[in-house]
Design an enzyme around this catalytic site. Sequence first.
Site, PDB file in Angstrom:
ATOM      1  N   GLU A  21      50.716  45.166  49.441  1.00  0.00           N
ATOM      2  CA  GLU A  21      50.749  44.532  48.111  1.00  0.00           C
ATOM      3  C   GLU A  21      51.919  45.057  47.282  1.00  0.00           C
ATOM      4  O   GLU A  21      52.507  46.095  47.604  1.00  0.00           O
ATOM      5  CB  GLU A  21      49.428  44.794  47.375  1.00  0.00           C
ATOM      6  CG  GLU A  21      49.133  46.276  47.178  1.00  0.00           C
ATOM      7  CD  GLU A  21      48.244  46.533  45.975  1.00  0.00           C
ATOM      8  OE1 GLU A  21      48.604  46.077  44.873  1.00  0.00           O
ATOM      9  OE2 GLU A  21      47.223  47.222  46.124  1.00  0.00           O
ATOM     10  N   LYS A 155      39.647  53.053  42.493  1.00  0.00           N
ATOM     11  CA  LYS A 155      40.077  54.046  41.515  1.00  0.00           C
ATOM     12  C   LYS A 155      38.856  54.746  40.913  1.00  0.00           C
ATOM     13  O   LYS A 155      37.911  54.081  40.501  1.00  0.00           O
ATOM     14  CB  LYS A 155      40.844  53.366  40.371  1.00  0.00           C
ATOM     15  CG  LYS A 155      42.279  53.053  40.686  1.00  0.00           C
ATOM     16  CD  LYS A 155      42.909  52.170  39.616  1.00  0.00           C
ATOM     17  CE  LYS A 155      42.420  50.738  39.716  1.00  0.00           C
ATOM     18  NZ  LYS A 155      43.228  49.770  38.942  1.00  0.00           N
TER      19      LYS A 155
END
Length: 298
Positions: A21, A155
């Site tokens: 990405e 995260k």
Amino acid sequence: VRVSAEVEAAVRDRRPVVALESTLFVHGLPRPDGLQLALALEDQLRGAGVVPATVGVVAGDPVVGLDREQIELLADAPDVAKANAGDLPLAIAAGRHAATTVAATTWLAHRAGVRVFATGGIGGVHRDGRETFDESADLVALSRTPVTVICSGVKSVLDVPATVERLETLGVGVLGYRTRRFPGFLVGDAAIDLTWSVDGPAAVVAAMRARDELGLAAALLVANPVPAAEELDPALHDRLLREALQAAADNDVRGRAVTPFLLAHVQRGSGGRSLATNLALVRHNVAVAADIAVAWST
Ligand code: PSU
Ligand code: MN
């Protein structure tokens, strides 16, 4: 979708390809670490006999297999949008440069016939998600895109247990890679037991084949913990995160500003160690993705 000649030929000949990405290196890392990482990951894949397919939108063109100049352009341009799947047609219509998140990258990789995608951490449910409904578009995108994504969890500023529950609801199969616990991104263990665990690439490929034969739409998520020698000290991690959350509350930080605020706080407080860990876990995920792509192609 513009697929580079190299990626197109590799997909056609069933040679190994791994998608990467661009949000990770454009928006997720400070400069110049982002560009260095993007180029290093491409070299790492080539060294493993795998064709890299870095994904992004260049002046309105969605590209699978960015070349070096295009990667440099996205890493350096001042006005690069962050595009999830819903943003993609808008960025294209506007002729913008855009970095693609996990949601947009999986979709474009899938359209190009690329089956394996490596990243750092996926998006997920935010800690205040119950009130704000802030949940990454990555989750619903993974529910309808049959790509295999290798990551180290989500995260840690997010609500990790809620994210794992949502993955289950959305029909995304989660496989612990040589672990029985969901990884905690900068730390190896988020203290959530997983039902399924695999010991190597062949078992992932068997699951990919079964998913295809069933005609299921969802992604498979390969959860690959950061190597123990490179994780952030868990006590330090927890302390920094607590302090960051308190600082965000004290300063009335809200919405899209929360995640960058928390990440920057952890970054400063760890004296650069969280950045080193972030780079290490991405490289490790790319290594595992290369093994899976090679096994899939044979
Ligand atoms: N995790 C990180 N750094 C990042 C991202 C995730 O440690 O930069 C990026 C990925 O591209 C992911 C996106 O798809 O953030 C999720 O953003 P949002 O929560 O806005 O959907
Ligand atoms: Mn969001």
